[in-house]
Design a protein around this motif. Structure first.
Motif, short mmCIF file in Angstrom:
data_model
loop_
_atom_site.label_atom_id
_atom_site.label_comp_id
_atom_site.label_asym_id
_atom_site.label_seq_id
_atom_site.Cartn_x
_atom_site.Cartn_y
_atom_site.Cartn_z
N ILE A 144 -2.09 -9.82 -33.96
CA ILE A 144 -0.95 -8.91 -34.13
C ILE A 144 -1.17 -7.63 -33.32
CG2 ILE A 144 0.26 -7.44 -35.80
CD1 ILE A 144 -0.18 -9.69 -37.86
N GLN A 145 -2.39 -7.12 -33.34
CA GLN A 145 -2.69 -5.91 -32.57
C GLN A 145 -2.46 -6.16 -31.07
OE1 GLN A 145 -2.99 -2.96 -33.30
NE2 GLN A 145 -4.22 -2.53 -35.11
N ASN A 146 -2.94 -7.31 -30.57
CA ASN A 146 -2.77 -7.63 -29.15
C ASN A 146 -1.29 -7.75 -28.78
OD1 ASN A 146 -5.55 -7.71 -28.94
ND2 ASN A 146 -5.69 -9.93 -29.06
N MET A 147 -0.52 -8.44 -29.65
CA MET A 147 0.90 -8.63 -29.38
C MET A 147 1.65 -7.30 -29.44
SD MET A 147 1.40 -12.12 -31.62
CE MET A 147 3.17 -12.30 -31.38
N SER A 148 1.25 -6.42 -30.36
CA SER A 148 1.93 -5.13 -30.50
C SER A 148 1.67 -4.24 -29.28
CB SER A 148 1.49 -4.42 -31.78
OG SER A 148 0.11 -4.07 -31.72
N ILE A 149 0.46 -4.32 -28.74
CA ILE A 149 0.13 -3.53 -27.54
C ILE A 149 1.02 -3.97 -26.37
CG2 ILE A 149 -1.65 -3.14 -25.79
CD1 ILE A 149 -3.70 -3.27 -28.13
N GLU A 150 1.23 -5.28 -26.24
CA GLU A 150 2.11 -5.79 -25.19
C GLU A 150 3.53 -5.26 -25.34
OE1 GLU A 150 1.96 -10.03 -25.14
OE2 GLU A 150 -0.21 -10.10 -24.87
N LYS A 151 3.94 -5.02 -26.59
CA LYS A 151 5.28 -4.50 -26.86
C LYS A 151 5.34 -2.97 -26.77
CE LYS A 151 7.61 -8.23 -27.84
NZ LYS A 151 8.81 -8.59 -27.05
N GLY A 152 4.20 -2.35 -26.52
CA GLY A 152 4.16 -0.90 -26.45
C GLY A 152 4.23 -0.23 -27.80
N LEU A 153 3.88 -0.96 -28.87
CA LEU A 153 3.94 -0.44 -30.23
C LEU A 153 2.61 0.18 -30.64
CD1 LEU A 153 5.84 -3.38 -31.93
CD2 LEU A 153 6.73 -1.06 -31.63
N GLN A 154 2.69 1.19 -31.49
CA GLN A 154 1.49 1.80 -32.06
C GLN A 154 1.42 1.44 -33.54
OE1 GLN A 154 0.97 6.02 -31.00
NE2 GLN A 154 2.56 5.77 -29.44
N GLY B 232 2.54 -13.91 -42.59
CA GLY B 232 1.55 -14.99 -42.62
C GLY B 232 1.00 -15.28 -41.24
N GLU B 233 0.76 -16.57 -40.96
CA GLU B 233 0.09 -16.97 -39.72
C GLU B 233 1.05 -17.50 -38.66
OE1 GLU B 233 -2.93 -19.79 -40.98
OE2 GLU B 233 -3.11 -18.68 -42.85
N HIS B 234 2.33 -17.19 -38.78
CA HIS B 234 3.32 -17.77 -37.88
C HIS B 234 3.57 -16.85 -36.69
CE1 HIS B 234 3.94 -20.68 -41.02
NE2 HIS B 234 4.15 -19.71 -41.87
N ILE B 235 3.13 -17.30 -35.52
CA ILE B 235 3.21 -16.48 -34.32
C ILE B 235 4.65 -16.15 -33.95
CG2 ILE B 235 2.69 -16.41 -31.85
CD1 ILE B 235 0.23 -16.09 -33.43
N GLU B 236 5.52 -17.16 -33.95
CA GLU B 236 6.91 -16.94 -33.55
C GLU B 236 7.58 -15.92 -34.47
OE1 GLU B 236 8.59 -17.86 -31.03
OE2 GLU B 236 7.40 -19.44 -30.12
N ALA B 237 7.36 -16.07 -35.79
CA ALA B 237 7.96 -15.12 -36.75
C ALA B 237 7.38 -13.73 -36.56
CB ALA B 237 7.71 -15.61 -38.17
N THR B 238 6.08 -13.65 -36.28
CA THR B 238 5.45 -12.36 -36.03
C THR B 238 6.08 -11.69 -34.81
OG1 THR B 238 3.35 -13.11 -36.98
CG2 THR B 238 3.27 -11.20 -35.53
N MET B 239 6.31 -12.49 -33.76
CA MET B 239 6.90 -11.96 -32.54
C MET B 239 8.30 -11.40 -32.82
SD MET B 239 5.73 -11.62 -29.54
CE MET B 239 6.31 -11.03 -27.95
N GLU C 26 9.39 -10.16 -35.67
CA GLU C 26 9.26 -8.91 -36.42
C GLU C 26 8.82 -7.75 -35.51
OE1 GLU C 26 10.41 -8.61 -39.35
OE2 GLU C 26 10.77 -10.77 -39.55
N LEU C 27 7.94 -8.04 -34.55
CA LEU C 27 7.52 -7.01 -33.61
C LEU C 27 8.68 -6.59 -32.70
CD1 LEU C 27 3.97 -8.32 -32.59
CD2 LEU C 27 4.50 -6.34 -34.01
N GLU C 28 9.54 -7.55 -32.35
CA GLU C 28 10.74 -7.23 -31.56
C GLU C 28 11.62 -6.24 -32.33
OE1 GLU C 28 11.78 -7.94 -28.63
OE2 GLU C 28 10.67 -9.68 -27.91
N LYS C 29 11.77 -6.49 -33.63
CA LYS C 29 12.59 -5.60 -34.46
C LYS C 29 11.97 -4.20 -34.52
CE LYS C 29 13.55 -7.45 -38.48
NZ LYS C 29 13.37 -8.33 -39.65
N LEU C 30 10.67 -4.13 -34.72
CA LEU C 30 10.00 -2.83 -34.77
C LEU C 30 10.12 -2.10 -33.44
CD1 LEU C 30 6.75 -3.80 -36.74
CD2 LEU C 30 8.65 -2.40 -37.58
#
Length: 361
Positions: free
Chosen positions: A173-183, A197-204, A206-210
């Motif tokens: 999640i930290q790695n994916m958030s850095i790619e999105k420019g999120l802190q 949970g452990e679902h990459i697509e769903a995590t992605m 949620e990070l898009e929304k943030l």
């Protein structure tokens, strides 16, 4: 360096090519191009991201390259190889993608398609330098005994696109958030792990929304709670809590909310059973003196999930947990054999286990 010089580079590096996980491949800033990549594993997010990175490497050399894809369940491998060996007409380089390469696994497929694997072996031993071949096997594992797999391992770069282990999700999640420019601070990462949970697509998602809401601004956990959705796997933790608290009304209400989200009752029961098993396992390990981090490593579970299980285990006896897991197995059988309508069976399961807890308290 032009693509016509790639072959010599491959020869220099052939002996040191090793399999690496997609996360490692994506993290590296520079790669030496190789003529053949094998992407294996069931995590579609990693497969897509690795493909994008390979494409960007080709674009760096030739912004206007040819690209063709072939599905091995409908087309023979020799057609893809013929394409790879045909010099591109409108550019200097070509990308050929081979999808669903089931012949690298042990599975059998009923099909009239005949794959000439000897031709593939010949190509692997002498690939052309104006094409990049990506072979995608979106399966749990390859058959290491097969000659073609052994041949590929001598020349191709293997990239493991399997799903991360539960205890690795925080770093993912930290790695994916850095790619999105999120802190994201640790509390927000923990919240995402708990709710998604452990679902990459769903995590992605949620990070898009943030990212849309906060862009490059710091995010507090309270702000994130207003944005991040609670997914089914995390909701089952709440159902378990309602069971402990003997709140049948709240548990049924939450179950109906999940029904509106098109969740399957059999899947929900399986998730509830999984949570109960984790609580039982944590209880047993705790009795043997294990600490939280040791439990997470032993069970290959995320430390946060173990932390939550440790909070809950105090409220159950070992026998109560075993009884509920047994009751879940009986309910699962009723669902799958059609003895009871599935949503009704799940609701009755919740009633029965809460009634048992009331009687025991």
């Amino acid at each position: 360096m032009s693509f016509l010089g790639v072959r010599n580079t491959i020869k220099m590096h052939r002996k040191v090519l090793k399999s690496m996980h997609a996360q490692e491949f994506l993290k590296k800033r520079s790669h030496s191009m190789v003529p053949i990549y094998v992407l294996y594993g069931e995590e579609s997010y990693f497969i897509q991201e690795v493909k994008k990175q390979i494409e960007s490497m080709i674009e760096h050399k030739d912004s206007d390259f040819d690209r063709n894809t072939y599905d091995m369940e409908t087309m023979p491998i020799q057609e893809a190889l013929h394409d790879a060996e045909t010099f591109p007409f409108f550019s200097e380089h070509k990308l050929v993608e081979v999808h669903r390469a089931y012949f690298l696994t042990g599975q059998k497929l009923k099909t009239d398609i005949e794959h000439d694997l000897e031709s593939l072996e010949e190509y692997v031993n002498q690939p052309v330098d104006f094409s990049t071949l990506i072979i995608i096997a979106p399966y749990e594992k390859l058959d290491q005994r097969k000659k073609i797999v052994k041949t590929l391992k001598q020349s191709a770069e293997f990239i493991d696109c399997s799903s991360p282990k539960a205890y690795e999700m925080g770093q993912v999640i930290q790695n994916m958030s850095i790619e999105k420019g999120l802190q994201l601070n640790d509390d927000v990462v923990e919240l995402l792990t708990e709710r998604v949970g452990e679902h990459i697509e769903a995590t992605m998602q949620e990070l898009e929304k943030l990212s849309l809401y906060f862009k490059d601004q710091p995010i507090t956990v309270e702000e994130a709670k207003q944005i991040v959705s609670i997914h089914a796997e995390s909701n089952t933790f709440h159902i378990v809590d309602y069971i402990v608290e003997q709140k049948i009304g709240e548990s049924i209400k939450l179950m109906k909310e999940l029904k509106k989200q098109n969740e399957e009752p059999i899947g929900l029961l399986a998730l509830i059973s999984s949570q109960l098993r984790l609580i039982l396992q944590v209880k047993l390990l705790k009795s043997k003196g294990f600490q939280q981090q040791q439990m997470a490593k032993q069970l290959q579970s995320h430390p946060y999930a173990v932390k939550m299980a440790m909070k809950r285990e105090k409220r159950f006896s070992e026998q109560a947990l075993k009884d509920m897991i047994k009751e879940a197995a009986l309910t699962d059988e009723k669902m799958k054999t059609g003895k009871q309508e599935q949503w009704l069976a799940l609701e009755l399961f919740l009633h029965r286990v809460i009634q048992r807890i009331k009687q025991a308290s």
